[in-house]
Design a protein around this motif. Structure first.
Motif, PDB file in Angstrom:
ATOM      1  N   LEU A  82       2.049   1.802  -3.493  1.00 50.24           N
ATOM      2  CA  LEU A  82       0.977   2.309  -4.352  1.00 50.24           C
ATOM      3  C   LEU A  82       0.662   3.782  -4.090  1.00 50.24           C
ATOM      4  O   LEU A  82       0.430   4.554  -5.031  1.00 50.24           O
ATOM      5  N   ALA A 133       0.837  -1.206   0.000  1.00 52.34           N
ATOM      6  CA  ALA A 133       0.000   0.000   0.000  1.00 52.34           C
ATOM      7  C   ALA A 133       0.869   1.253   0.000  1.00 52.34           C
ATOM      8  O   ALA A 133       0.556   2.232  -0.688  1.00 52.34           O
ATOM      9  N   ASN A 156      -4.319   3.394  -8.266  1.00 53.50           N
ATOM     10  CA  ASN A 156      -3.306   3.127  -7.246  1.00 53.50           C
ATOM     11  C   ASN A 156      -3.858   3.397  -5.848  1.00 53.50           C
ATOM     12  O   ASN A 156      -3.652   2.605  -4.924  1.00 53.50           O
ATOM     13  N   ALA A 205      -4.463   0.687  -2.885  1.00 56.02           N
ATOM     14  CA  ALA A 205      -3.826   0.914  -1.584  1.00 56.02           C
ATOM     15  C   ALA A 205      -4.866   0.907  -0.465  1.00 56.02           C
ATOM     16  O   ALA A 205      -4.642   0.312   0.599  1.00 56.02           O
TER      17      ALA A 205
END
Length: 100
Positions: free
Chosen positions: A14, A11, A52, A56
């Motif tokens: 990202l 995460a 993204n 995440a």
């Protein structure tokens, strides 16, 4: 490293990847994405940033399941993922200039 640490690290990667694409979208520039290559415009970069951030968010929600309300080592893993990606991005831009 347990699954929640790996998810938190991913995460962080990202979120760090989302930031330059969001900045590109806001400033109406072009920046490399896997969606449209080197000539990806602001809309594509905005979409890539959103993808993204969504991924995440999903990873962070998953990693927090069944845990107390306070952060544990997952926060360190998230920060490390963010730092690793930021360092890689800075080094690749300096050495290879894929977005210049």
């Amino acid at each position: 490293m347990d699954g929640s640490r790996i998810a938190s690290f991913a995460a962080g990667l990202l979120v760090a990847n989302a930031a330059p694409h969001l900045a590109t979208a806001v400033t109406r520039r072009r920046h490399l994405t896997p969606l449209a290559g080197r000539e990806s415009g602001p809309a594509v970069n905005g979409a890539w940033s959103a993808l993204n951030l969504a991924a995440a968010t999903g990873l962070l929600v998953w990693s927090a399941r069944g845990k107390p309300a306070r952060w544990d080592a997952d926060l360190v893993a998230f920060g490390l993922g963010h730092a690793v990606f930021a360092a890689w991005m800075a080094a690749s831009e300096a050495a290879l200039a894929p977005n210049h």
